[in-house]
Design an enzyme around this catalytic site. Structure first.
Site, short mmCIF file in Angstrom:
data_model
loop_
_atom_site.label_atom_id
_atom_site.label_comp_id
_atom_site.label_asym_id
_atom_site.label_seq_id
_atom_site.Cartn_x
_atom_site.Cartn_y
_atom_site.Cartn_z
N TYR B 292 0.85 -1.20 0.00
CA TYR B 292 0.00 0.00 0.00
C TYR B 292 0.88 1.24 0.00
O TYR B 292 1.53 1.57 1.00
CB TYR B 292 -0.89 -0.02 1.23
CG TYR B 292 -2.08 0.92 1.16
CD1 TYR B 292 -3.35 0.43 0.88
CD2 TYR B 292 -1.95 2.28 1.41
CE1 TYR B 292 -4.45 1.27 0.84
CE2 TYR B 292 -3.04 3.13 1.37
CZ TYR B 292 -4.29 2.62 1.09
OH TYR B 292 -5.38 3.45 1.06
N TYR B 342 -5.51 5.39 -7.01
CA TYR B 342 -5.66 5.32 -5.56
C TYR B 342 -7.11 5.03 -5.26
O TYR B 342 -7.95 5.91 -5.28
CB TYR B 342 -5.22 6.65 -4.94
CG TYR B 342 -5.46 6.77 -3.45
CD1 TYR B 342 -4.85 5.90 -2.54
CD2 TYR B 342 -6.27 7.78 -2.94
CE1 TYR B 342 -5.06 6.04 -1.18
CE2 TYR B 342 -6.47 7.92 -1.57
CZ TYR B 342 -5.87 7.04 -0.70
OH TYR B 342 -6.08 7.19 0.65
#
Lengths: 131, 388
Positions: B292, B342
């Site tokens: 991430y 994102y």
């Protein structure tokens, strides 16, 4: 401003009460004497709940600093173009604050002295380098 | 109930809308499009769905979508907190529902206009609930995830002696992957260290614009099923070998200023320990990792937590191509959230499935075990996929 913070029996109120009185006030564990911030109800070091409010020395070391460059919005008040510091005080706790305007370039490891200042209309810790 | 090679839930479908800066439609529309695409990809029908899982920050709750999609009775639904930290916990939730017998076909989803709508990068719209976590950072004007995280990121870079060049290496790797990925706005584009160094600061002296994830409009969904669910003519299955979440002692939202050691991801450690236990594999056996990457420095901290390089080797590991397609541990082969999109980790989970299926734009030669992680520096999550 912040008039709901009235009782020092509320752990979250202690720091603000200190700022209103011109000092850095935090919790100290009654059992193991560890000083802590941010406030919590049980001591992370010994697991006990009883604590007292103490005033700590405003002298410390810059652990980190940054200058937010974005966003540039009218509100809410971002610390845009402001030197924001993370300072470890002599008694071990860490505080967020600003370097006072006019301070020379900040570096990690700088020795600083804190006092109570403002960001907008909010009271916050403000630090100056100790020459 | 446990994960095992024979009883592990499987991911049968993935779907997403285009990733853009302005979707031109509602978040509700994006969610339904993504779920319908994922169900079609699984070769199932919307009427097969009996569970929905998303984030509490998603504007499309299960009730809204169950009506929008004319779904049958649902037997599992949940909404998880702590933003992208719980990306893989949405999959874990689906697995727990399936392994317990509560549901058989659970769709996890995330849809939002995070560029044309409310932007995380501006600090607008911070909620009262968030303020409780932000009580000490908000007054000094740290409003965005980049603001809050930069103080510990700066300290980390300082302690490891990492420089702008080191961050550029992470960004360039992600842009190289994205250059092959038609889903990315950086498809077929070149990006140099000079481009990186010429980019404007978001937070000096840590984050330039390319160090921060793209703010994206889009929707994404994955269909997680009981291993008995057998769609005719389905695509290769991705086996969920393990999935876990973790909230380390003294956890925070991107503000690990108060821990004695600022420089790690303790929440990720809690997750990884569980994953190694569930799967019996170690970090060295990973074929790739989808880490991430809300901000480029996260890659270094996560690689340290994975133990693939020591703190003193971490700079050289990345600089010598360790995270590239032919490296020791390819990372974020879709371009990640820095360079593909994102969507709070959902596009990363989809990339892991594509790798397992052999459908990635940057296909790995080996896909035995692929790790995906949720947003670190907060209560986080992870999962490991293997070919079914």
């Amino acid at each position: 401003m912040n008039d709901h913070w009235t009782s020092s029996s509320d752990p979250e109120a202690v720091f603000q009460e200190g700022l209103i009185n011109g000092e850095f006030r935090v919790q100290k564990c009654d059992s193991c004497a560890v000083v802590r911030h941010p406030p919590v109800r049980y001591c992370a070091a010994c697991g006990q709940p009883d604590w007292s409010a103490v005033s700590v020395s405003p002298v410390g070391t810059v652990i980190s600093w940054v200058i937010p460059r974005r966003p540039n919005l009218p509100a809410p008040p971002a610390a845009t173009n402001q030197v924001v510091v993370l300072v470890e005080l002599e008694q071990g706790i860490r505080l967020l604050g600003h370097m006072a305007s006019g301070s020379s370039a900040t570096a990690i490891g700088d020795q600083v002295q804190g006092s109570v200042g403002h960001h907008g209309d909010v009271l916050i810790p403000v630090f100056r380098r100790i020459p | 109930m446990k994960f095992s090679a024979s009883s592990s839930p499987v991911i049968l479908g993935v779907g997403h809308t285009e990733y853009s800066a302005n979707s031109g439609r509602s978040e509700r529309q994006l969610a339904t499009e993504a779920i319908a695409a994922a169900i079609a990809d699984a070769n199932l029908d919307l009427s097969d769905i009996d569970g929905l899982v998303t984030y509490d920050l998603d504007s499309n709750d299960p009730l809204l979508l169950s009506n929008d999609l004319a779904l049958p009775d649902l037997k599992w639904f949940s909404r998880l907190s702590y933003g992208g930290g719980q990306a893989c916990a949405t999959a874990q939730d689906a697995c727990l529902a399936i392994l317990s017998g509560a549901a058989r076909v659970v769709v996890i989803y995330r849809a939002a206009n995070m560029r044309s709508g409310q932007r995380f990068g501006t600090g607008e719209g911070t909620t009262a609930e968030q303020l409780r976590y932000l009580q000490w950072s908000y007054p000094v004007g740290l409003l965005t995830p980049g603001h809050m995280g930069s103080l510990w990121m700066h300290r980390y870079l300082h302690e490891r002696n990492l420089t702008a060049d080191d961050l550029a290496h992470v960004v360039l790797s992600s842009r190289r992957y994205a250059a092959n990925n038609p889903n990315s706005r950086y498809f077929k584009q070149e990006f140099s260290v000079d481009d990186y160094l010429a980019s404007p600061w978001v937070v000096e002296p840590v984050l330039r614009t390319p160090d921060c994830c793209m703010e994206t409009d889009g929707g994404a969904a994955l269909v997680i099923c009981h291993p008995d669910v057998d769609p005719q003519r389905g695509k290769p299955k991705a086996l969920l070998r393990g999935a876990a979440r973790g909230m380390a002692k003294g956890s925070s939202i991107l503000q690990n200023y108060y821990r004695p050691d600022i420089c790690g991801f303790p929440d990720l450690k809690v997750v990884l320990t569980q994953l190694w236990e569930q799967t019996g594999i170690s970090a060295r056996e990973l074929s790739a990792a989808i880490i991430y990457d809300a901000f480029s420095p996260f890659i270094y901290v996560a690689l340290e937590e994975l133990g693939v390089a020591s703190p003193s080797e971490i700079s050289g590991f990345v600089a010598s191509g360790g995270i590239d397609l032919d490296g020791t541990l390819p990372v974020n082969t879709n371009g990640g959230q820095l360079s593909e999109a994102y969507l709070h980790g959902f596009n990363g989970m989809i990339e892991a499935v594509r790798q397992i299926r052999g459908e990635s734009a940057n296909q790995l030669s080996k896909t035995d075990h692929i790790l995906v992680t949720g947003g670190p520096a907060l209560a986080t999550s992870g999962l490991i996929l293997s070919p079914g």
